[in-house]
Design a protein around this motif. Structure first.
Motif, PDB file in Angstrom:
ATOM      1  N   GLY A  71       1.166  -1.345   0.125  1.00 40.71           N
ATOM      2  CA  GLY A  71      -0.011  -0.247  -0.263  1.00 40.71           C
ATOM      3  C   GLY A  71       0.733   1.543  -0.256  1.00 40.71           C
ATOM      4  N   THR A  72       0.123   2.723   0.111  1.00 38.99           N
ATOM      5  CA  THR A  72       1.079   3.283  -0.043  1.00 38.99           C
ATOM      6  C   THR A  72       1.309   4.000   1.218  1.00 38.99           C
ATOM      7  N   LYS A  89       0.358  -5.833   8.481  1.00 39.13           N
ATOM      8  CA  LYS A  89       0.753  -4.576   7.758  1.00 39.13           C
ATOM      9  C   LYS A  89       1.520  -3.593   8.537  1.00 39.13           C
ATOM     10  N   GLU A 106      -6.746 -10.030  11.222  1.00 41.07           N
ATOM     11  CA  GLU A 106      -7.562 -11.823  10.518  1.00 41.07           C
ATOM     12  C   GLU A 106      -6.951 -11.790   9.376  1.00 41.07           C
ATOM     13  N   MET A 114      -6.787 -12.281   5.758  1.00 40.00           N
ATOM     14  CA  MET A 114      -8.443 -12.908   4.155  1.00 40.00           C
ATOM     15  C   MET A 114      -7.861 -13.433   3.462  1.00 40.00           C
ATOM     16  N   ASP A 121      -8.787  -9.941  -1.657  1.00 42.21           N
ATOM     17  CA  ASP A 121      -9.526  -8.755  -1.892  1.00 42.21           C
ATOM     18  C   ASP A 121     -10.114  -8.499  -3.004  1.00 42.21           C
ATOM     19  N   SER A 137     -10.010  -2.694  -3.886  1.00 37.53           N
ATOM     20  CA  SER A 137      -8.877  -3.923  -3.107  1.00 37.53           C
ATOM     21  C   SER A 137      -8.668  -3.182  -1.372  1.00 37.53           C
ATOM     22  N   ASP A 146      -8.673  -1.307   5.441  1.00 40.83           N
ATOM     23  CA  ASP A 146      -8.266  -0.179   5.089  1.00 40.83           C
ATOM     24  C   ASP A 146      -8.838   1.000   5.540  1.00 40.83           C
TER      25      ASP A 146
HETATM   26  N1  LIG Z   1      -6.137  -8.921   6.686  1.00 44.52           N
HETATM   27  C1  LIG Z   1      -5.592  -8.494   5.453  1.00 44.52           C
HETATM   28  N2  LIG Z   1      -5.622  -9.937   5.009  1.00 44.52           N
HETATM   29  C2  LIG Z   1      -5.091 -10.412   3.869  1.00 44.52           C
HETATM   30  N3  LIG Z   1      -4.861  -9.335   2.938  1.00 44.52           N
HETATM   31  C3  LIG Z   1      -4.684  -7.991   3.187  1.00 44.52           C
HETATM   32  C4  LIG Z   1      -5.261  -7.476   5.306  1.00 44.52           C
HETATM   33  N4  LIG Z   1      -5.202  -6.957   4.841  1.00 44.52           N
HETATM   34  C5  LIG Z   1      -4.365  -6.228   4.100  1.00 44.52           C
HETATM   35  N5  LIG Z   1      -3.904  -7.378   2.689  1.00 44.52           N
HETATM   36  C6  LIG Z   1      -3.881  -6.967   1.845  1.00 44.52           C
HETATM   37  O1  LIG Z   1      -2.798  -5.852   1.562  1.00 44.52           O
HETATM   38  C7  LIG Z   1      -3.572  -5.325   0.673  1.00 44.52           C
HETATM   39  C8  LIG Z   1      -2.556  -3.807   0.689  1.00 44.52           C
HETATM   40  O2  LIG Z   1      -3.127  -3.437   2.861  1.00 44.52           O
HETATM   41  P1  LIG Z   1      -4.406  -2.307   3.007  1.00 44.52           P
HETATM   42  O3  LIG Z   1      -5.555  -1.246   2.229  1.00 44.52           O
HETATM   43  O4  LIG Z   1      -4.791  -1.921   4.248  1.00 44.52           O
HETATM   44  O5  LIG Z   1      -3.088  -1.036   2.272  1.00 44.52           O
HETATM   45  P2  LIG Z   1      -2.755   0.325   2.501  1.00 44.52           P
HETATM   46  O6  LIG Z   1      -1.237   0.704   2.647  1.00 44.52           O
HETATM   47  O7  LIG Z   1      -3.654   1.176   2.914  1.00 44.52           O
HETATM   48  O8  LIG Z   1      -3.224   0.633   1.006  1.00 44.52           O
HETATM   49  P3  LIG Z   1      -3.589   1.523   0.066  1.00 44.52           P
HETATM   50  O9  LIG Z   1      -2.362   2.670  -0.532  1.00 44.52           O
HETATM   51  O10 LIG Z   1      -4.529   0.544  -0.650  1.00 44.52           O
HETATM   52  O11 LIG Z   1      -4.948   2.432   0.624  1.00 44.52           O
HETATM   53  C9  LIG Z   1      -4.290  -4.904   0.348  1.00 44.52           C
HETATM   54  O12 LIG Z   1      -5.624  -4.885  -1.278  1.00 44.52           O
HETATM   55  C10 LIG Z   1      -4.849  -6.059   0.357  1.00 44.52           C
HETATM   56  O13 LIG Z   1      -4.693  -7.224  -1.107  1.00 44.52           O
END
Ligand SMILES: Nc1ncnc2c1ncn2[C@@H]1O[C@H](COP(=O)(O)OP(=O)(O)OP(=O)(O)O)[C@@H](O)[C@H]1O
Length: 515
Positions: A32-33, A52, A120, A122, A125, A169, A183
């Motif tokens: 993610g970003t 994360k 947890e 998953m 997405d 996503s 997210d």
């Molecule tokens: N609990 C989880 N279980 C499985 N995959 C996850 C989980 N949380 C996040 N992901 C995967 O990681 C990706 C990025 O997570 P998340 O959107 O929380 O991060 P972000 O840094 O905020 O990303 P963005 O830049 O898209 O906002 C999700 O699109 C998903 O594919």
């Protein structure tokens, strides 16, 4: 900031006290970003979780405020359709098994370790799942996902939380068919303080509502409902419906689909800060019904209520759950009856596509370098390629050929990927939940949604929300203030539904949560 090993999150004393060493990272599943996401195994219990990592390298002010907000909100929300934050863990310093960006100047950021949120796990997405070659969602399946999305969102809104980044996503799905909102990095609490201003640089461009694009700073749950409308149409249509490249183009695409706003249909629109700047030069009429005329009647009714320009008239999550769409045949299927797929996250499917493109490039270059040798080879059939045309957002009207192409999309068998067991309970008519195949059929008996291999040509899902794929698709995170609830939103507690639900029990049981 709290000390390294004591993140200041009350209630659960163990939070922040354990090390990331308690987990074995298995693979990266997200980028993610704001940090990487890993699939990991808890060493003691064997439980699979998602880690994360909170990116600290750009932080000069200590622990990022966005992460604090995300943790605070996630701790408050406990619902089966909202991702569960289990714990916070820390790592003392630079880790060896990953590429770590240089940490910030020690003067400015004394903490050089990493902090992880433990969620947890998953399996998918929605974007990653929908991108699977040959996958086609059935109508009961789309209803099932939509119902869960709206139920989770209604819960957030009742608890005065705006998600502000609803997109595929960020909708996570497990192999039990459960969909959970994830997210909450852009989420924030809203209050009834109508004087408070919120940032309008939120929500990924393709899913951003017109009021934010026009510069509104006072807004509420209706912003999330616009994004839900975009997701809903995308599920039915098979690809994003409003893929703008920048803000002006995004607004234009919205106007081409939903018509141009004026004081008559959207009272107060002319007072929104950038209305005059972005005011359409010619009037356009609403074309949702015309462009999506092959959608199911109830689906179209609901979609129209979601994609209403005036946020005050946009349907709420609660009312959407009450709409005929969810209460008429084919009914939403039971999540447990949905097929199980090998895990698919947007990050992985993107990576696979990138790899495929690289291989194609290499093959092309080799062909140019050794034309003789290749001239003798038989022609290669490219698998998974589609030459079908589709409506390319407003302004590119679907022609008869493309309609044919959608309903007559090649079946999954052509791609050699089994779809898994039938997707719905046996009470659905034949050819329905059991995997009727095909695109979205014109009659109501049509059981398939739009996602198929056909609408996703091998080059991917179209341009990123910002050209060059470098700019983040969200605006800056963080804004002060609260929110005054808009007139279309009832805060009267939990969703009570309207009596018996079609899956048995009353709706309270079905949605299963208390405020
Ligand atoms: N609990 C989880 N279980 C499985 N995959 C996850 C989980 N949380 C996040 N992901 C995967 O990681 C990706 C990025 O997570 P998340 O959107 O929380 O991060 P972000 O840094 O905020 O990303 P963005 O830049 O898209 O906002 C999700 O699109 C998903 O594919």
């Amino acid at each position: 900031m709290a000390a390294t090993n004591q993140l200041n999150v009350e209630e659960r004393p163990s939070w922040g006290s354990r090390s990331v060493e308690c987990f074995e990272k298995l693979e990266q599943i997200g980028e993610g970003t704001y940090g990487q996401v890993y699939m990991a195994r808890e060493k003691r219990t064997g439980e699979i979780v998602a880690l994360k990592k909170i990116r600290m390298d750009n932080e000069k002010e200590g622990f990022p405020i966005t992460a604090i907000r995300e943790i605070k909100i996630l701790k408050k929300l406990q619902h089966e359709n909202v991702i569960q934050l289990k714990e916070i863990v820390t790592s003392p310093g630079r880790e060896t098994n990953e590429q770590v960006q240089p940490v910030a100047d020690a003067e400015n950021n004394k903490y050089k370790g990493s902090i992880y949120m433990v969620f947890e796990y998953m399996d998918h997405d929605l974007t990653g799942l929908a991108d699977r070659p040959g996958l086609r969602f059935t109508v009961p399946q789309i209803k099932c996902y939509m119902k869960q999305l709206l139920t989770g969102l209604h819960y957030c809104h009742v608890n005065q939380v705006l998600h502000r980044d609803i997109k595929g996503s960020n909708l996570l799905i497990d192999n039990e068919g459960n969909l959970k909102l994830a997210d909450f990095g852009l989420a924030r609490s809203f209050s009834n303080d109508i004087n408070a201003n919120l940032t309008n640089r939120v929500i990924t461009l393709w899913y951003r509502p017109p009021e934010l694009l026009l510069g509104a700073t006072k807004y509420g749950p209706a912003v999330d409902m616009w994004s839900v409308g975009c997701i809903f149409a995308e599920l039915l249509y098979g690809k994003p419906i409003l893929p703008g490249k920048n803000e002006p183009e995004q607004l234009n695409k919205i106007f081409e689909l939903c018509g141009t706003p004026d004081e008559l249909i959207w009272p107060g629109v002319s007072k929104i800060p950038w209305y005059n700047k972005f005011k359409p030069t010619r009037p356009m009429k609403k074309r949702i019904r015309e462009l999506f005329r092959h959608f199911d009647r109830h689906a179209l009714d609901l979609l129209e209520k979601m994609l209403v320009l005036d946020p005050a008239q946009r349907i709420s999550a609660k009312d959407a759950l009450d709409s005929e769409y969810f209460w008429n045949d084919p009914l939403p299927c039971d999540p447990k009856s949905l097929p199980k797929y090998e895990s698919s996250h947007e990050f992985q499917t993107k990576k696979k596509r990138q790899q495929q493109r690289q291989n194609e490039e290499i093959a092309k270059r080799q062909k140019l370098q050794h034309p003789q040798q290749h001239a003798r080879l038989p022609p290669i059939q490219q698998s998974g390629q589609s030459h079908q045309q589709h409506w390319n957002g407003p302004g590119h009207q679907m022609n008869n050929n493309s309609q044919m192409a959608m309903s007559g999309a090649p079946s999954h068998h052509q791609y050699g990927k089994p779809r898994g067991p039938p997707a719905g309970p046996s009470r659905y008519p034949p050819g329905g939940a059991g995997g009727g195949g095909g695109g979205y059929y014109q009659d109501r008996g049509g059981q398939s949604g739009g996602y198929s291999s056909a609408p996703f040509p091998s080059q991917g899902r179209g341009p990123p929300p910002y050209p060059g794929n470098t700019a983040p698709s969200n605006g800056p995170r963080g804004a002060a203030g609260g929110y005054g609830a808009p007139p279309n939103y009832s805060q009267s507690g939990q969703y009570n539904g309207r009596g018996q639900n079609p899956m048995g029990g009353n709706r309270n049981q079905q949605y299963g949560w208390q405020q």
